[in-house]
Scaffold this motif. Structure first.
Motif, PDB file in Angstrom:
ATOM      1  N   VAL A  38      -6.488 -13.784  -7.071  1.00 17.33           N
ATOM      2  CA  VAL A  38      -6.360 -12.419  -6.245  1.00 17.33           C
ATOM      3  C   VAL A  38      -5.279 -11.606  -6.818  1.00 17.33           C
ATOM      4  O   VAL A  38      -5.360 -10.362  -6.830  1.00 17.33           O
ATOM      5  CB  VAL A  38      -5.906 -12.902  -4.812  1.00 17.33           C
ATOM      6  CG1 VAL A  38      -5.786 -11.561  -3.969  1.00 17.33           C
ATOM      7  CG2 VAL A  38      -7.349 -13.337  -4.280  1.00 17.33           C
TER       8      VAL A  38
ATOM      9  N   THR B 238      -6.287  -8.000  -7.894  1.00 18.14           N
ATOM     10  CA  THR B 238      -5.485  -6.993  -7.285  1.00 18.14           C
ATOM     11  C   THR B 238      -4.828  -5.903  -8.142  1.00 18.14           C
ATOM     12  O   THR B 238      -4.894  -4.674  -7.986  1.00 18.14           O
ATOM     13  CB  THR B 238      -4.425  -7.476  -6.342  1.00 18.14           C
ATOM     14  OG1 THR B 238      -5.055  -8.072  -5.078  1.00 18.14           O
ATOM     15  CG2 THR B 238      -3.502  -6.155  -5.475  1.00 18.14           C
TER      16      THR B 238
ATOM     17  N   ARG C 140      -7.688  -3.895  -9.677  1.00 21.27           N
ATOM     18  CA  ARG C 140      -8.472  -2.956  -8.838  1.00 21.27           C
ATOM     19  C   ARG C 140      -7.231  -1.767  -8.493  1.00 21.27           C
ATOM     20  O   ARG C 140      -7.656  -0.634  -8.376  1.00 21.27           O
ATOM     21  CB  ARG C 140      -8.707  -3.380  -7.697  1.00 21.27           C
ATOM     22  CG  ARG C 140      -9.956  -4.368  -7.829  1.00 21.27           C
ATOM     23  CD  ARG C 140     -10.382  -4.784  -6.779  1.00 21.27           C
ATOM     24  NE  ARG C 140     -11.499  -5.851  -6.609  1.00 21.27           N
ATOM     25  CZ  ARG C 140     -12.113  -6.546  -5.502  1.00 21.27           C
ATOM     26  NH1 ARG C 140     -11.562  -6.541  -4.491  1.00 21.27           N
ATOM     27  NH2 ARG C 140     -13.236  -7.102  -5.804  1.00 21.27           N
TER      28      ARG C 140
ATOM     29  N   GLU D  44      -8.274  -0.381  -3.829  1.00 21.81           N
ATOM     30  CA  GLU D  44      -7.088  -1.192  -3.202  1.00 21.81           C
ATOM     31  C   GLU D  44      -5.728  -0.759  -3.989  1.00 21.81           C
ATOM     32  O   GLU D  44      -5.905   0.183  -4.673  1.00 21.81           O
ATOM     33  CB  GLU D  44      -7.230  -2.499  -3.908  1.00 21.81           C
ATOM     34  CG  GLU D  44      -8.126  -3.766  -3.258  1.00 21.81           C
ATOM     35  CD  GLU D  44      -8.107  -5.087  -3.654  1.00 21.81           C
ATOM     36  OE1 GLU D  44      -6.893  -5.234  -4.516  1.00 21.81           O
ATOM     37  OE2 GLU D  44      -8.818  -5.630  -3.637  1.00 21.81           O
TER      38      GLU D  44
ATOM     39  N   ASN E 259      -0.738  -3.611  -1.129  1.00 21.61           N
ATOM     40  CA  ASN E 259      -0.666  -5.024  -1.586  1.00 21.61           C
ATOM     41  C   ASN E 259       0.714  -5.821  -1.999  1.00 21.61           C
ATOM     42  O   ASN E 259       0.826  -6.816  -1.548  1.00 21.61           O
ATOM     43  CB  ASN E 259      -1.662  -5.481  -2.864  1.00 21.61           C
ATOM     44  CG  ASN E 259      -2.970  -5.271  -2.151  1.00 21.61           C
ATOM     45  OD1 ASN E 259      -3.353  -5.852  -1.214  1.00 21.61           O
ATOM     46  ND2 ASN E 259      -4.172  -4.401  -2.612  1.00 21.61           N
TER      47      ASN E 259
ATOM     48  N   SER F 254      -1.120  -6.627   3.015  1.00 24.17           N
ATOM     49  CA  SER F 254      -1.273  -7.257   1.604  1.00 24.17           C
ATOM     50  C   SER F 254      -2.266  -8.217   1.771  1.00 24.17           C
ATOM     51  O   SER F 254      -2.433  -9.047   2.604  1.00 24.17           O
ATOM     52  CB  SER F 254       0.224  -7.628   1.325  1.00 24.17           C
ATOM     53  OG  SER F 254      -0.228  -8.597  -0.022  1.00 24.17           O
ATOM     54  N   LEU F 255      -3.089  -8.199   0.642  1.00 27.00           N
ATOM     55  CA  LEU F 255      -4.107  -9.088   0.572  1.00 27.00           C
ATOM     56  C   LEU F 255      -3.551 -10.376  -0.204  1.00 27.00           C
ATOM     57  O   LEU F 255      -4.052 -11.340   0.309  1.00 27.00           O
ATOM     58  CB  LEU F 255      -5.411  -8.423  -0.460  1.00 27.00           C
ATOM     59  CG  LEU F 255      -6.354  -9.717  -0.893  1.00 27.00           C
ATOM     60  CD1 LEU F 255      -7.217  -9.763   0.578  1.00 27.00           C
ATOM     61  CD2 LEU F 255      -7.328  -9.000  -1.918  1.00 27.00           C
TER      62      LEU F 255
END
Length: 177
Positions: A96, A100, A103, A116, A121, A127-128
């Motif tokens: 991730v 992230t 992206r 994103e 984030n 935040s993912l």
């Protein structure tokens, strides 16, 4: 195996596996994120989401990816197989993080014209990366109980703890299902 739900924490490879299964099954790939997210990361209301999921899963065969609790009853009731990608935290978090960064830098277009944000984030509660930490623990705790419950007794449940286990299973399935 005609209707497959692929579960797992963000970064586990749910979408990639569901897409590959749908190809081998010659069946639609259903991505719950695509059914849920609207513009500016606005989720649609629950009745509309459930309606979209009901329509998508009304088909005879499909491979679906996603963990949405609000439609879990629909997806698991209609499925015949669940594949749970239960990979180590270090692996999913690293995936991730890399995804992230990619992206955020490339401004890759996602569902509902969303992109994103590195700012979000890395510097917000949205935040993912924080989401992964939180949901990984919850899935580890809750999925065994859920998948053993009465509404899931009809399911073939496959739990893979590494990408190598998943790849070995895929290779034994062959190129077409």
């Amino acid at each position: 195996m005609k209707r497959v739900v692929v579960l797992g924490t963000s970064g586990s490879g749910k979408t990639t596996l569901a897409r590959e299964l749908s190809r081998r099954m010659n069946a639609p790939h259903i991505e719950l994120d695509a059914l849920y997210w609207g513009k500016n990361w606005t989720g649609i209301d629950k009745p509309l989401f459930r309606q979209r999921v009901e329509q998508a899963t009304a088909q005879d065969a499909w491979a679906l990816c996603g963990n949405y609790v609000s439609v879990r009853d629909l997806t698991l009731a209609r499925a015949d197989t669940v594949v749970w990608l239960d990979y180590p935290m270090t692996l999913v978090f690293t995936r991730v993080f890399i995804r992230t960064m990619r992206r955020g830098i490339t401004r890759e277009l996602l569902w509902g014209n969303n992109r994103e944000s590195l700012l979000t984030n890395f510097f917000s509660r949205e935040s993912l990366l924080l989401w992964v930490i939180d949901t990984w623990r919850k899935h580890r705790r809750d999925y065994p109980r859920i998948l053993r419950s009465e509404p899931c007794r009809h399911l073939q449940v496959l739990r893979f703890r590494s990408p190598q286990e998943t790849d070995a299973w895929l290779s034994q399935l062959g190129p077409d299902l």
